[in-house]
Write a protein that holds these residues in place. Structure first.
Motif, PDB file in Angstrom:
ATOM      1  N   MET A  67       0.802  -1.213   0.000  1.00  0.00           N
ATOM      2  CA  MET A  67       0.000   0.000   0.000  1.00  0.00           C
ATOM      3  C   MET A  67       0.843   1.275   0.000  1.00  0.00           C
ATOM      4  O   MET A  67       0.310   2.371  -0.156  1.00  0.00           O
ATOM      5  CB  MET A  67      -0.946   0.010   1.199  1.00  0.00           C
ATOM      6  N   GLN A  68       2.144   1.137   0.165  1.00  0.00           N
ATOM      7  CA  GLN A  68       2.996   2.316   0.092  1.00  0.00           C
ATOM      8  C   GLN A  68       2.976   2.938  -1.301  1.00  0.00           C
ATOM      9  O   GLN A  68       3.177   4.139  -1.447  1.00  0.00           O
ATOM     10  CB  GLN A  68       4.431   1.945   0.472  1.00  0.00           C
ATOM     11  N   THR A  69       2.748   2.135  -2.321  1.00  0.00           N
ATOM     12  CA  THR A  69       2.705   2.676  -3.688  1.00  0.00           C
ATOM     13  C   THR A  69       1.449   2.269  -4.455  1.00  0.00           C
ATOM     14  O   THR A  69       1.127   2.881  -5.469  1.00  0.00           O
ATOM     15  CB  THR A  69       3.931   2.203  -4.498  1.00  0.00           C
ATOM     16  N   LEU A  70       0.740   1.258  -4.000  1.00  0.00           N
ATOM     17  CA  LEU A  70      -0.414   0.759  -4.750  1.00  0.00           C
ATOM     18  C   LEU A  70      -1.747   1.085  -4.088  1.00  0.00           C
ATOM     19  O   LEU A  70      -2.776   0.521  -4.445  1.00  0.00           O
ATOM     20  CB  LEU A  70      -0.285  -0.756  -4.949  1.00  0.00           C
ATOM     21  N   ASP A  71      -1.727   2.000  -3.131  1.00  0.00           N
ATOM     22  CA  ASP A  71      -2.962   2.311  -2.414  1.00  0.00           C
ATOM     23  C   ASP A  71      -3.987   3.029  -3.282  1.00  0.00           C
ATOM     24  O   ASP A  71      -5.163   3.096  -2.931  1.00  0.00           O
ATOM     25  CB  ASP A  71      -2.663   3.140  -1.161  1.00  0.00           C
ATOM     26  N   THR A  72      -3.574   3.574  -4.434  1.00  0.00           N
ATOM     27  CA  THR A  72      -4.534   4.249  -5.308  1.00  0.00           C
ATOM     28  C   THR A  72      -5.258   3.274  -6.227  1.00  0.00           C
ATOM     29  O   THR A  72      -6.225   3.660  -6.892  1.00  0.00           O
ATOM     30  CB  THR A  72      -3.833   5.312  -6.178  1.00  0.00           C
ATOM     31  N   VAL A  73      -4.789   2.024  -6.291  1.00  0.00           N
ATOM     32  CA  VAL A  73      -5.440   1.038  -7.158  1.00  0.00           C
ATOM     33  C   VAL A  73      -6.764   0.610  -6.534  1.00  0.00           C
ATOM     34  O   VAL A  73      -6.815   0.190  -5.374  1.00  0.00           O
ATOM     35  CB  VAL A  73      -4.531  -0.184  -7.383  1.00  0.00           C
ATOM     36  N   ASP A  74      -7.829   0.710  -7.322  1.00  0.00           N
ATOM     37  CA  ASP A  74      -9.159   0.371  -6.825  1.00  0.00           C
ATOM     38  C   ASP A  74      -9.528  -1.073  -7.156  1.00  0.00           C
ATOM     39  O   ASP A  74      -9.857  -1.860  -6.278  1.00  0.00           O
ATOM     40  CB  ASP A  74     -10.190   1.324  -7.414  1.00  0.00           C
ATOM     41  N   ARG A  75      -9.434  -1.435  -8.441  1.00  0.00           N
ATOM     42  CA  ARG A  75      -9.838  -2.780  -8.845  1.00  0.00           C
ATOM     43  C   ARG A  75      -9.304  -3.078 -10.237  1.00  0.00           C
ATOM     44  O   ARG A  75      -8.876  -2.181 -10.966  1.00  0.00           O
ATOM     45  CB  ARG A  75     -11.372  -2.912  -8.863  1.00  0.00           C
ATOM     46  N   VAL A  76      -9.321  -4.365 -10.565  1.00  0.00           N
ATOM     47  CA  VAL A  76      -8.935  -4.815 -11.903  1.00  0.00           C
ATOM     48  C   VAL A  76     -10.169  -5.385 -12.583  1.00  0.00           C
ATOM     49  O   VAL A  76     -10.801  -6.309 -12.080  1.00  0.00           O
ATOM     50  CB  VAL A  76      -7.827  -5.890 -11.837  1.00  0.00           C
ATOM     51  N   GLU A  77     -10.494  -4.799 -13.705  1.00  0.00           N
ATOM     52  CA  GLU A  77     -11.610  -5.278 -14.508  1.00  0.00           C
ATOM     53  C   GLU A  77     -11.074  -6.247 -15.559  1.00  0.00           C
ATOM     54  O   GLU A  77     -10.215  -5.893 -16.366  1.00  0.00           O
ATOM     55  CB  GLU A  77     -12.307  -4.102 -15.189  1.00  0.00           C
ATOM     56  N   VAL A  78     -11.568  -7.486 -15.540  1.00  0.00           N
ATOM     57  CA  VAL A  78     -11.141  -8.480 -16.519  1.00  0.00           C
ATOM     58  C   VAL A  78     -12.027  -8.363 -17.761  1.00  0.00           C
ATOM     59  O   VAL A  78     -13.238  -8.589 -17.700  1.00  0.00           O
ATOM     60  CB  VAL A  78     -11.225  -9.902 -15.933  1.00  0.00           C
ATOM     61  N   VAL A  79     -11.429  -7.989 -18.868  1.00  0.00           N
ATOM     62  CA  VAL A  79     -12.150  -7.866 -20.142  1.00  0.00           C
ATOM     63  C   VAL A  79     -12.208  -9.228 -20.829  1.00  0.00           C
ATOM     64  O   VAL A  79     -13.254  -9.686 -21.268  1.00  0.00           O
ATOM     65  CB  VAL A  79     -11.478  -6.825 -21.052  1.00  0.00           C
ATOM     66  N   ASP A  80     -11.064  -9.879 -20.947  1.00  0.00           N
ATOM     67  CA  ASP A  80     -10.960 -11.254 -21.434  1.00  0.00           C
ATOM     68  C   ASP A  80      -9.683 -11.831 -20.862  1.00  0.00           C
ATOM     69  O   ASP A  80      -9.019 -11.195 -20.031  1.00  0.00           O
ATOM     70  CB  ASP A  80     -11.001 -11.327 -22.970  1.00  0.00           C
ATOM     71  N   ASP A  81      -9.300 -13.027 -21.274  1.00  0.00           N
ATOM     72  CA  ASP A  81      -8.146 -13.688 -20.681  1.00  0.00           C
ATOM     73  C   ASP A  81      -6.851 -12.898 -20.807  1.00  0.00           C
ATOM     74  O   ASP A  81      -5.928 -13.093 -19.999  1.00  0.00           O
ATOM     75  CB  ASP A  81      -7.948 -15.068 -21.323  1.00  0.00           C
ATOM     76  N   HIS A  82      -6.781 -12.015 -21.814  1.00  0.00           N
ATOM     77  CA  HIS A  82      -5.532 -11.300 -22.042  1.00  0.00           C
ATOM     78  C   HIS A  82      -5.714  -9.791 -22.141  1.00  0.00           C
ATOM     79  O   HIS A  82      -4.884  -9.092 -22.717  1.00  0.00           O
ATOM     80  CB  HIS A  82      -4.832 -11.856 -23.290  1.00  0.00           C
ATOM     81  N   THR A  83      -6.792  -9.302 -21.533  1.00  0.00           N
ATOM     82  CA  THR A  83      -7.023  -7.855 -21.483  1.00  0.00           C
ATOM     83  C   THR A  83      -7.606  -7.492 -20.124  1.00  0.00           C
ATOM     84  O   THR A  83      -8.561  -8.131 -19.660  1.00  0.00           O
ATOM     85  CB  THR A  83      -7.992  -7.390 -22.583  1.00  0.00           C
TER      86      THR A  83
END
Length: 523
Positions: free
Chosen positions: A140-156
């Protein structure tokens, strides 16, 4: 963060030296003809774990880059340019989101394919917040601004930030953003078993780790970046620099870390050896417990800094091979670098005046010191104690065995630390140590609500004209208004190595013995 208890207990409980392979389902191939050698690295300490979301301990960062990849990577030159890694390319959706197109055909060390599922897990709270999502991690020292990862497809995938974030690409190239195998994590069944044998996509896979003895890696020849140049990498734990030097001279190891300048001449006298490395994006400092009865006085903390003749210090111990920064920043920060910020002053008269005004009466200030965890640490401490004594500061050295002892409450002392700019910005440097999720606030040693508020504001500020006044104010607070630490100097990472080992150093503590190292990239 250096909570060694959890990870060391877990490694031992998991039977690290003998049971790693059965835990991960890895199969060790029989010996075969191979023109590659195993490179043997002598380093000073055993990693608390080689799980990059949990620790950025120096020993962890030596090993983790061999085992894991990020979506985007830095070129490790002074420019720190962004390059593709597990993501072949990326594009901005808007100020809050980044679409990444993942590399196809990549496999993990356990044979599972790399897909969007692994990105979603690696950047999720289930991984980044550590065991029980309790936040016992450095992510969280550098990634605390990340909210979520949206999976579009297996490689996006689309990585969404919590708000405007001009640094999102750099965050995904930084420490703790390494991608781990989600299926292997689930199969491990617990964090203890996972950290005993974590699974990544890097050029080397883990074979064994024996507490305070070694960590052994083997080449992963299915690596997407090309065939690893070595058959394996063995990190041998040799705490004493003199012992590491002897091992290098005797041919017992090929490469040693944390070389101090007083050893440069010895290396030069041996025709098969050479010194590698130089200045890196790291600042060495003394952390202060500002809650103690003496160190709570701002005048005392400022005097500790003003009493230090850094120029003489760097000349005496570092042969002028490392820089003295102007504040907690580097020129590589670009538009975020406040070039006219005052340099670190040497002013013994002002130090004495501040001590008098603060009511300091010669009370003992404890300096909790490790035995050369950092190069020249003891020699440097002894020099500083004399400089402090010259202005009336009574600093007493107390030797410690490890950081766990140093951080045992109440700390009420000063101790050595270092902070790497894991990407070129104050939010990946001073903020990483001093923000609400940083080491000092989490240990309860320091806080400053104005500094915290400015850092949060900076995260969503996209124009240089707007962010520069914020950065200047943050530097002023930690430099003299409410100092949490005493900046000593920039850091150099120097190594002793065999001349026939091709290798190019980077800008951080990381080591890279994989095929993407610049020494092999053109071959």
């Amino acid at each position: 963060m250096r909570d060694l208890t959890f990870t060391r207990r877990g490694i031992l409980a998991a039977g690290a030296a003998s049971a790693l392979l059965s835990m991960t389902g890895l199969h060790v191939a029989p010996a075969s003809a191979d023109d590659r050698r195993t490179i043997r690295i002598g380093m000073s300490g055993f990693p608390p774990a080689v799980e990059p979301a949990l620790f950025n301990h120096t020993a962890t960062r030596r090993i983790a880059p061999q085992m894991f990849d990020t979506l985007i990577r830095f070129d490790q030159t002074e420019k720190m340019a962004l390059l593709p890694a597990l993501a072949e390319r990326w594009e901005r959706v808007d100020g809050t989101a980044l679409r990444l197109f993942l590399r196809k055909g990549v496999i993990f060390h356990d044979g599972n394919p790399f897909t969007a599922r692994d990105v979603a897990f690696s950047l999720s709270p289930d991984h980044l917040l550590g065991p029980g999502k309790a936040g016992k991690s450095v992510a969280m020292q550098t990634l605390d601004t990340v909210d979520r990862v949206e999976v579009v497809d297996d490689h996006t995938v689309i990585v969404h930030a919590k708000g405007e974030d001009a640094l999102l690409e750099k965050r995904l190239a930084s420490w703790s953003s390494e991608i781990v195998g989600s299926r292997a994590f689930e199969a491990a069944g617990s964090w203890d078993k996972w950290i005993a044998a974590p699974v990544g996509t890097g050029p080397y896979r883990i074979v064994s780790q024996t507490l305070d003895v070694n960590v052994v890696l083997a080449a992963f020849d299915q690596y997407w970046g090309g065939r690893p140049p070595f058959a394996g990498v063995e990190f041998r734990i040799i705490p004493e620099l003199a012992s590491r030097m002897n091992a290098l001279s005797a041919g017992e190891v090929d490469f040693i870390t944390d070389l101090s300048p007083d050893m440069f001449a010895e290396i030069a006298r041996q025709p098969g050896l050479e010194v590698a490395g130089g200045a890196v994006q790291n600042i060495r400092a003394l952390s202060l417990d500002t809650t103690g009865p003496v160190l709570s006085k701002i005048g005392v903390r400022r005097a500790l800094s003003l009493a230090l003749d850094r120029k003489s210090f760097v000349e005496a111990l570092w042969q002028n091979r490392i820089p003295i920064p102007n504040g907690f920043q580097f020129a590589s920060f670009g538009e975020g670098y406040i070039e006219d910020f005052p340099g670190l002053a040497f002013d013994p008269d002002l130090a004495r005046k501040l001590l008098t005004e603060s009511g300091y009466n010669g009370e003992t200030i404890t300096y909790k010191l490790l035995n050369n965890y950092y190069p020249n640490q003891i020699a440097g401490a002894q020099i500083m104690v004399e400089m402090w004594r010259a202005v009336g500061l009574n600093v007493e050295i107390q030797m410690m065995e490890n950081f766990a002892q140093i951080e045992r409450k109440p700390i009420n002392a000063i101790y050595d630390n270092s902070t790497t700019a894991i990407f070129p910005d104050i939010l990946a440097h001073a903020w990483r140590l001093l923000g609400p999720g940083g080491e000092l606030p989490k240990l309860g040693l320091w806080e400053d609500k104005e500094f915290f508020a400015h850092g949060e504001q900076l995260k969503s500020t996209s124009a240089a004209a707007d962010w520069r006044p914020i950065i200047r104010r943050m530097l002023e607070i930690i430099d003299h208004e409410n100092p949490p630490c005493v900046i000593l100097h920039g850091s150099g990472q120097f190594y002793g190595k065999r001349k026939d080992i091709a290798w190019v150093p980077g800008q951080t503590l990381d080591l890279n013995f994989g095929p993407l190292n610049a020494a092999y990239a053109s071959k």
